[in-house]
Design a protein around this motif. Structure first.
Motif, PDB file in Angstrom:
ATOM      1  N   PHE A 113       0.841  -1.190   0.000  1.00 44.62           N
ATOM      2  CA  PHE A 113       0.000   0.000   0.000  1.00 44.62           C
ATOM      3  C   PHE A 113       0.882   1.247   0.000  1.00 44.62           C
ATOM      4  CE2 PHE A 113      -4.295  -1.574   1.823  1.00 44.62           C
ATOM      5  CZ  PHE A 113      -4.364  -2.498   0.801  1.00 44.62           C
ATOM      6  N   LYS A 114       0.280   2.346  -0.360  1.00 49.24           N
ATOM      7  CA  LYS A 114       0.989   3.631  -0.389  1.00 49.24           C
ATOM      8  C   LYS A 114       1.184   4.143   1.038  1.00 49.24           C
ATOM      9  CE  LYS A 114      -0.608   6.571  -3.289  1.00 49.24           C
ATOM     10  NZ  LYS A 114      -1.463   7.612  -3.896  1.00 49.24           N
ATOM     11  N   ALA A 115       2.432   4.489   1.375  1.00 49.22           N
ATOM     12  CA  ALA A 115       2.728   5.039   2.702  1.00 49.22           C
ATOM     13  C   ALA A 115       2.263   6.493   2.772  1.00 49.22           C
ATOM     14  CB  ALA A 115       4.213   4.946   2.997  1.00 49.22           C
ATOM     15  N   VAL A 116       1.699   6.856   3.944  1.00 49.92           N
ATOM     16  CA  VAL A 116       1.245   8.236   4.141  1.00 49.92           C
ATOM     17  C   VAL A 116       2.149   8.992   5.097  1.00 49.92           C
ATOM     18  CG1 VAL A 116      -1.157   7.733   3.594  1.00 49.92           C
ATOM     19  CG2 VAL A 116      -0.358   7.463   5.940  1.00 49.92           C
ATOM     20  N   LYS A 117       2.873   8.248   5.978  1.00 41.81           N
ATOM     21  CA  LYS A 117       3.778   8.884   6.929  1.00 41.81           C
ATOM     22  C   LYS A 117       5.023   8.028   7.091  1.00 41.81           C
ATOM     23  CE  LYS A 117       1.298  12.478   8.287  1.00 41.81           C
ATOM     24  NZ  LYS A 117       1.751  13.887   8.161  1.00 41.81           N
ATOM     25  N   SER A 118       6.118   8.692   7.481  1.00 40.60           N
ATOM     26  CA  SER A 118       7.352   8.007   7.850  1.00 40.60           C
ATOM     27  C   SER A 118       7.683   8.376   9.284  1.00 40.60           C
ATOM     28  CB  SER A 118       8.505   8.392   6.929  1.00 40.60           C
ATOM     29  OG  SER A 118       8.255   7.970   5.606  1.00 40.60           O
ATOM     30  N   CYS A 119       8.183   7.418  10.058  1.00 35.85           N
ATOM     31  CA  CYS A 119       8.527   7.654  11.460  1.00 35.85           C
ATOM     32  C   CYS A 119      10.042   7.761  11.589  1.00 35.85           C
ATOM     33  CB  CYS A 119       8.001   6.502  12.324  1.00 35.85           C
ATOM     34  SG  CYS A 119       8.431   6.689  14.073  1.00 35.85           S
ATOM     35  N   LEU A 120      10.497   8.871  12.192  1.00 33.59           N
ATOM     36  CA  LEU A 120      11.934   9.095  12.348  1.00 33.59           C
ATOM     37  C   LEU A 120      12.523   8.266  13.470  1.00 33.59           C
ATOM     38  CD1 LEU A 120      12.187  12.973  11.839  1.00 33.59           C
ATOM     39  CD2 LEU A 120      12.469  11.148  10.169  1.00 33.59           C
ATOM     40  N   MET A 121      11.652   7.737  14.359  1.00 32.95           N
ATOM     41  CA  MET A 121      12.145   6.862  15.423  1.00 32.95           C
ATOM     42  C   MET A 121      12.216   5.412  14.947  1.00 32.95           C
ATOM     43  SD  MET A 121      12.793   8.774  18.036  1.00 32.95           S
ATOM     44  CE  MET A 121      12.792   7.627  19.416  1.00 32.95           C
ATOM     45  N   CYS A 122      11.163   4.986  14.266  1.00 36.77           N
ATOM     46  CA  CYS A 122      11.132   3.605  13.753  1.00 36.77           C
ATOM     47  C   CYS A 122      11.940   3.455  12.466  1.00 36.77           C
ATOM     48  CB  CYS A 122       9.688   3.174  13.485  1.00 36.77           C
ATOM     49  SG  CYS A 122       8.603   3.261  14.925  1.00 36.77           S
ATOM     50  N   LEU A 123      12.181   4.590  11.790  1.00 36.82           N
ATOM     51  CA  LEU A 123      12.853   4.592  10.493  1.00 36.82           C
ATOM     52  C   LEU A 123      12.122   3.681   9.510  1.00 36.82           C
ATOM     53  CD1 LEU A 123      16.593   4.527  11.615  1.00 36.82           C
ATOM     54  CD2 LEU A 123      15.204   6.477  10.917  1.00 36.82           C
ATOM     55  N   ALA A 124      10.815   3.843   9.483  1.00 36.30           N
ATOM     56  CA  ALA A 124       9.971   3.053   8.593  1.00 36.30           C
ATOM     57  C   ALA A 124       8.816   3.928   8.115  1.00 36.30           C
ATOM     58  CB  ALA A 124       9.444   1.813   9.301  1.00 36.30           C
ATOM     59  N   SER A 125       8.195   3.488   6.988  1.00 32.58           N
ATOM     60  CA  SER A 125       7.065   4.211   6.417  1.00 32.58           C
ATOM     61  C   SER A 125       5.814   3.350   6.551  1.00 32.58           C
ATOM     62  CB  SER A 125       7.332   4.537   4.942  1.00 32.58           C
ATOM     63  OG  SER A 125       8.479   5.349   4.818  1.00 32.58           O
ATOM     64  N   TYR A 126       4.646   4.019   6.759  1.00 34.58           N
ATOM     65  CA  TYR A 126       3.420   3.307   7.081  1.00 34.58           C
ATOM     66  C   TYR A 126       2.269   3.768   6.196  1.00 34.58           C
ATOM     67  CZ  TYR A 126       5.996   2.308  11.392  1.00 34.58           C
ATOM     68  OH  TYR A 126       6.929   1.911  12.297  1.00 34.58           O
ATOM     69  N   CYS A 127       1.402   2.797   5.828  1.00 36.78           N
ATOM     70  CA  CYS A 127       0.139   3.148   5.182  1.00 36.78           C
ATOM     71  C   CYS A 127      -0.850   3.548   6.277  1.00 36.78           C
ATOM     72  CB  CYS A 127      -0.387   1.966   4.371  1.00 36.78           C
ATOM     73  SG  CYS A 127      -0.788   0.508   5.381  1.00 36.78           S
ATOM     74  N   GLU A 128      -2.071   3.899   5.897  1.00 33.99           N
ATOM     75  CA  GLU A 128      -3.044   4.364   6.882  1.00 33.99           C
ATOM     76  C   GLU A 128      -3.365   3.290   7.916  1.00 33.99           C
ATOM     77  OE1 GLU A 128      -6.442   5.781   4.852  1.00 33.99           O
ATOM     78  OE2 GLU A 128      -5.489   7.618   4.126  1.00 33.99           O
ATOM     79  N   THR A 129      -3.431   2.049   7.473  1.00 27.95           N
ATOM     80  CA  THR A 129      -3.780   0.961   8.407  1.00 27.95           C
ATOM     81  C   THR A 129      -2.668   0.714   9.407  1.00 27.95           C
ATOM     82  OG1 THR A 129      -5.146  -0.098   6.727  1.00 27.95           O
ATOM     83  CG2 THR A 129      -4.432  -1.463   8.580  1.00 27.95           C
ATOM     84  N   HIS A 130      -1.427   0.540   8.925  1.00 26.55           N
ATOM     85  CA  HIS A 130      -0.312   0.236   9.814  1.00 26.55           C
ATOM     86  C   HIS A 130       0.155   1.443  10.617  1.00 26.55           C
ATOM     87  CE1 HIS A 130       0.340  -3.251   6.915  1.00 26.55           C
ATOM     88  NE2 HIS A 130       0.116  -3.821   8.092  1.00 26.55           N
ATOM     89  N   LEU A 131      -0.350   2.611  10.272  1.00 28.59           N
ATOM     90  CA  LEU A 131       0.024   3.813  11.022  1.00 28.59           C
ATOM     91  C   LEU A 131      -0.787   3.972  12.304  1.00 28.59           C
ATOM     92  CD1 LEU A 131       1.759   6.430  10.966  1.00 28.59           C
ATOM     93  CD2 LEU A 131      -0.146   7.529   9.761  1.00 28.59           C
ATOM     94  N   GLN A 132      -1.917   3.310  12.422  1.00 28.89           N
ATOM     95  CA  GLN A 132      -2.833   3.524  13.542  1.00 28.89           C
ATOM     96  C   GLN A 132      -2.183   3.344  14.913  1.00 28.89           C
ATOM     97  OE1 GLN A 132      -5.852   4.869  13.387  1.00 28.89           O
ATOM     98  NE2 GLN A 132      -5.274   5.140  11.234  1.00 28.89           N
ATOM     99  N   PRO A 133      -1.322   2.333  15.142  1.00 31.53           N
ATOM    100  CA  PRO A 133      -0.708   2.200  16.482  1.00 31.53           C
ATOM    101  C   PRO A 133       0.043   3.443  16.930  1.00 31.53           C
ATOM    102  CG  PRO A 133      -0.371   0.204  15.222  1.00 31.53           C
ATOM    103  CD  PRO A 133      -0.975   1.189  14.273  1.00 31.53           C
ATOM    104  N   HIS A 134       0.569   4.222  16.006  1.00 29.35           N
ATOM    105  CA  HIS A 134       1.267   5.447  16.388  1.00 29.35           C
ATOM    106  C   HIS A 134       0.310   6.471  16.982  1.00 29.35           C
ATOM    107  CE1 HIS A 134       4.754   3.900  14.198  1.00 29.35           C
ATOM    108  NE2 HIS A 134       5.464   4.894  14.704  1.00 29.35           N
ATOM    109  N   PHE A 135      -0.964   6.351  16.673  1.00 33.65           N
ATOM    110  CA  PHE A 135      -1.960   7.264  17.237  1.00 33.65           C
ATOM    111  C   PHE A 135      -2.658   6.673  18.466  1.00 33.65           C
ATOM    112  CE2 PHE A 135      -2.219   8.372  12.586  1.00 33.65           C
ATOM    113  CZ  PHE A 135      -1.422   9.504  12.697  1.00 33.65           C
ATOM    114  N   GLU A 136      -2.687   5.322  18.546  1.00 39.98           N
ATOM    115  CA  GLU A 136      -3.477   4.674  19.582  1.00 39.98           C
ATOM    116  C   GLU A 136      -2.644   4.181  20.754  1.00 39.98           C
ATOM    117  OE1 GLU A 136      -5.274   1.584  17.386  1.00 39.98           O
ATOM    118  OE2 GLU A 136      -6.652   2.911  16.293  1.00 39.98           O
TER     119      GLU A 136
END
Length: 529
Positions: A113-136
């Protein structure tokens, strides 16, 4: 439901836990996910939890969690009962999938899937689904999310695998906080944000200077166009007026010619008539001598003596030197005068000086000003002597050997120099020649040569030597204003110290060149914008 989902989701793959296991710190992961993470840390000899970062000197034991396995199965069953089959199995829209040029999600398996954000701590990029733990999840609360980027690895220190967040002004490079404790210890360091603020300020100043130069050039273009239009109109007016004047002059000459020719032809006709009359009377006089009758002779003689020639003794004066040569000469002289006037006026319009310029043209003042005219130079191997070694991308020349002390080895750069140019070189040894030359090799009558040595410096041109009282540093800057005929050599340190300036007229493009001796080297420095 959201809290339940986040509690049984793997923090590594962000999918529901599969074969959940727990490590000593209490955090749970998929069996395969945590094994992959621990395998990558085997070479380091120290292990850490991906969530809390607790470290373990020995590889932590993985304990299966039957409770979490049961919770995962219960959640799956609840979702299957709550969602209609068609909705549950519906495929995501096409624009969710990563295409060419998009940043892919690092945790999607199979189709990315298309990544919407990248995390500078995890050094990884996330789509909307896999990004949710960063908010929750509170574990990701301090993680910094940025716009999805492909250059995450460029933001990591190659020595310490830490985020680059500090700028070393001493070495002019980005470093991590561990770098400040070893190879960059004691250096002038600031945060990347502070350095960016300073660089943005410099960028703004450069932008303003660039805009100012553009405005100046646009003004020059406007003036040149105005001059071209003025030149065209003036030329047309001069041609028109000159044509009218020449036409009038030609008409005047033709009229004078016609008058003189008419008058002369009238005189010619009159003379021809008189000659004809004189011939006729000459015949009568000759016949008179043959008359035998005395009375007839006397009567005829008396009538012949009373002739028109005797009645009117007018004389006809004709100038034997009538010519228009003086007119031709005057016109020729006038044309020469007009050409002189035209040349002077054209020189004024083209900006050429009519007198020798004694003061140098206004130019850059600070090194930053000079660097705005930096040019990229490379040495030309075709002009290098066989004993010269070129290196560092043909930007450094070193003399390896020499047979006689008086035998110099020379090399020129590839690039021709016109307009405004600035370059810097760094020399080592006890002396070198830094020169600017025409296309031929460096010589006294075709080159302007700065002699640099540890004991002092001087300038050579056309067999003339000029001693320079100012000491020369190991870095030399050269500034050329080809159009103005100005060439300046500077000693570059914390300030720009003028060594020598040449004011002349350059008739050809110029080339940077160098002469070196055994063990000496000259390096062309990369332009700093």
């Amino acid at each position: 439901m959201a809290d339940a989902v986040s509690s049984i989701r793997c923090s590594i793959c962000l999918d529901p836990l599969k074969d959940p296991v727990t490590i000593p710190c209490g955090h749970s992961y998929c069996m395969s996910c945590i094994k992959d993470c621990l395998d990558k840390e085997d070479d380091k000899g120290i292990y850490s939890c991906p969530i809390c970062r607790q470290t373990f000197l020995q590889r932590p034991a993985l304990n299966r969690s039957t409770i979490l396995s049961q919770l995962v199965e219960n959640l799956k069953e609840t979702r299957r009962q709550a969602a209609p089959p068609d909705h549950y199995y519906a495929a995501p829209p096409d624009h969710y999938y990563a295409g060419p040029g998009d940043v892919e999600c690092d945790f999607c398996t199979g189709t990315k899937f298309k990544a919407v954000k990248s995390c500078l701590m995890c050094l990884a990029s996330y789509c909307e689904t896999h990004l949710q733990p960063h908010f929750e999840s509170p574990a990701f609360k301090k993680h910094k999310l940025v716009k999805a980027s492909k250059q995450l690895q460029e933001m990591i220190c190659s020595h310490h695998d830490k985020l680059l967040e500090i700028y070393c002004r001493t070495d002019q490079q980005c470093i991590c906080y561990l770098c400040t404790m070893d190879e960059h210890k004691g250096h002038d360091t600031v945060s990347a944000l502070a350095e960016r603020t300073e660089k943005e300020k410099q960028l703004g100043e450069k932008h303003m200077k660039s805009r100012k130069r553009i405005q100046e050039r646009e003004k020059e273009i406007q003036e040149l166009r105005w001059n071209v239009d003025l030149l065209k109109h003036s030329a047309q007016a001069v041609v028109k007026d000159s044509g009218r004047i020449v036409t009038e002059l030609i008409h005047s000459i033709r009229a004078q010619e016609k008058t003189e020719v008419s008058r002369t032809e009238g005189l010619l006709e009159q003379l021809e008539k008189e000659v004809s009359e004189m011939r006729r009377r000459d015949v009568e006089l000759k016949q008179l001598s043959h008359i035998e009758d005395h009375i007839h002779f006397l009567q005829s003689f008396q009538s012949l003596c009373v002739s028109p020639e005797c009645k009117a003794s007018t004389s006809i004066n004709v100038n034997p030197h009538i010519s228009f040569e003086h007119v031709k000469k005057s016109v020729s002289e006038l044309i020469d005068q007009l050409q002189d006037v035209f040349k002077k006026e054209m020189d004024k319009m083209s900006g050429k000086a009519t007198t020798v310029q004694t003061e140098p043209p206004a130019g850059p003042k600070t090194r930053e000003d000079f660097l705005t005219y930096s040019c990229q130079l490379t040495l030309d191997p075709n002009t290098a002597n066989q004993f010269l070694c070129l290196s560092e991308g043909n930007r450094k020349v070193t003399c390896s050997e020499v047979e006689r002390f008086t035998f110099y080895y020379q090399v020129l750069c590839r690039e021709s120099l016109t307009g405004l140019c600035y370059w810097e070189v760094e020399w080592s040894g006890f002396w070198v020649h830094v020169a600017v030359s025409y296309k031929e090799m460096i010589s006294n009558d075709q080159s302007w040569i700065l002699y640099c040595s540890t004991s002092g410096c001087c300038f050579y041109y056309n067999n003339n030597r000029t001693d320079i009282p100012v000491p020369c540093s190991s870095r030399v800057g050269v500034y050329l204003d080809h159009r103005a005929g100005s060439l300046s050599f500077y000693s570059v340190s914390d300030t720009m110290t003028l060594l020598h300036r040449v004011q002349t007229t350059f008739t050809q493009p110029l080339y940077a060149g160098f002469s070196v001796y055994k063990g000496l080297s000259v390096k062309i420095l990369t332009p700093i914008q």
